[in-house]
Enzyme design. Sequence first.
Site, short mmCIF file in Angstrom:
data_model
loop_
_atom_site.label_atom_id
_atom_site.label_comp_id
_atom_site.label_asym_id
_atom_site.label_seq_id
_atom_site.Cartn_x
_atom_site.Cartn_y
_atom_site.Cartn_z
N CYS A 4 17.63 1.33 -25.91
CA CYS A 4 18.02 1.64 -27.16
C CYS A 4 17.16 0.68 -28.15
CB CYS A 4 19.28 1.57 -27.55
SG CYS A 4 19.92 1.70 -29.11
N THR A 11 22.95 0.19 -16.09
CA THR A 11 21.43 0.23 -15.86
C THR A 11 20.70 1.33 -16.70
OG1 THR A 11 21.89 1.10 -13.71
CG2 THR A 11 21.26 -1.22 -13.79
N MET A 66 23.35 11.31 -23.25
CA MET A 66 22.66 10.23 -23.27
C MET A 66 22.64 9.43 -24.61
SD MET A 66 19.93 10.55 -20.17
CE MET A 66 20.34 10.53 -18.39
N HIS A 95 31.58 13.23 -56.84
CA HIS A 95 30.60 14.39 -57.47
C HIS A 95 29.70 13.14 -58.24
CE1 HIS A 95 28.31 17.64 -59.13
NE2 HIS A 95 28.65 16.98 -60.25
#
Length: 463
Positions: free
Chosen positions: A43, A145, A316, A442
């Site tokens: 990552c 892992t 994943m 808004h």
Amino acid sequence: MSETYDLIVIGAGPGGYVAAIRGAQLGLKCAVIEREQKLGGTCLRVGCIPSKALLETTELLEQSQHSFAERGLIAGEVKVDLPQMMAHKDGVVAQLDGGIQGLLKKHKIDRHFGHGCLLGGGKVEVASGDAEPVQLKAKHILIATGSVSSSFPGMEPDGDRIGTSTEALAWPDIPEHLVVIGAGVIGLELGTVWRRLGSRVTVLEYLPRILPGTDSQVAKEAQKILQKQGMDFQLGTKVQKVTSDGKTCLIEVEGRDAISCDRVLIAVGRRPCTDNLGLKRAGVGTDQRGFIQVNSSYQTTASGVYAIGDVIGGAMLAHKAEEEGIACVEKIATGHGHINYGTIPGVIYTAPEIASVGETEDALKERGHKIKVGRFSFAANGRARAAGHTEGFVKVIADAESDRVLGVHIIGAHAGELIAEAAVAMEFGASSEDIARCCHAHPTLAEAIKEAAMAVERRAIHS
Ligand code: FAD
Ligand code: NAI
């Protein structure tokens, strides 16, 4: 003598390092084994973060080229300095790696550098280069892992012109023609990066649609928008062989002329990373595709050995790995830990972004589930108009009888941020009426979620 811990985590990705920190918070003596210098796993090193750094930067380029003039902004020609762009990306990764190193120190978690391998009987060996391997011992061992890119025979990366996402995050030059194999998440995100930088991008996909698993209406809209941006999709295309002479790549395709290009990105999925992990010796079972088998407490078939994240399959995603790491360690330390897999959001960081949580309309219809669907287009949202982001829509799917929200799908600017509201609402078991009756500020893009919820009962105001 081997060092002894309560918990050893193998792999310091988002699943592993988060699990170790949670373990330390709960009073466990923890260690992390990681074979890369940098922490954070796929990552941080070669996934979520570097790809988003490049997507954010190239989005600025795109805006300067296509949106500035219309808004009355006159800028000189914006040029690309690719080495600087890559250096910025690497700097972001380095900063976050430093952050994780600091967190491990703060929580007194030992970091062992090297390849971890199960020895059985609560022991793990850590091997690093020529150094004598070190043996560690623990009451609990957690395998985190992760995964690595897959490829097919005849379609292997060559470390040069034919690459995976890892190489495509660091190419030294802009390909003139990039062929992406696989119209999944990686193909579309990294295809977008290089298209924005000037490459002609052709995406070859085996299936007759892009983004399998995504709501089909959303995927169709995404294809239309990405095609308008210049991406070329060749669906139902079976790639047979990919070769390169070091300069040009040749892609042989079933029933069609071969395609030549100067770089290929193979993005056909990822597989569990279990190489030389000692699984057999330790009695850790895997399924047919090599994913580690676990029960609902993330226990493997070996006593005292657990697994979480990409290596056990399922979505994943980094946040799924993190949640599993936390739940697993909480179960070990306290006996309790829980994840609601029905409310894990998924985001694809193209422009516009694509985000979803819960079930798709296709899956529900296929099961014969009676549903009500509300849709609202960003074209009718004031903030989207002001920002010039009018593409896309929000879709809210609710149970026909109970009105409970079963899924929310968004294609539009900032969809990845907007989906959090839907995930929280679903976690609390909201009905579409609940969302429709919540006051939304808004002008915000989030009003489109409220209006889509109102549209479930055909009472949206602005459509
Ligand atoms: P990993 O992150 O893969 O970490 C596993 C770690 O274990 C690695 O550091 C590896 O070096 C180490 N390791 C492996 N074997 C051993 C061993 N024997 N000994 C010691 N260390 C070992 N997900 C998202 O949610 N959002 C995104 O935007 C996103 N973008 C992505 C972009 C790309 C290009 C890619 C490839 C993936 C992306 N993902 C994204 C997916 C995400 O990266 C993974 O789901 C996530 O990293 C999985 O976490 P993990 O902890 O299970 O494993
Ligand atoms: P993917 O599973 O998303 O897409 C792979 C695509 O390749 C599919 O469309 C599939 O039909 C196609 N394909 C498979 N074999 C093929 C062949 N021989 N020829 C042509 N097409 C073929 O996998 P991808 O994109 O590699 O990503 C891997 C994982 O990484 C994903 O599961 C995703 O969860 C994760 N990821 C998440 C991101 C995010 O959350 N934003 C970003 C990038 C990756």
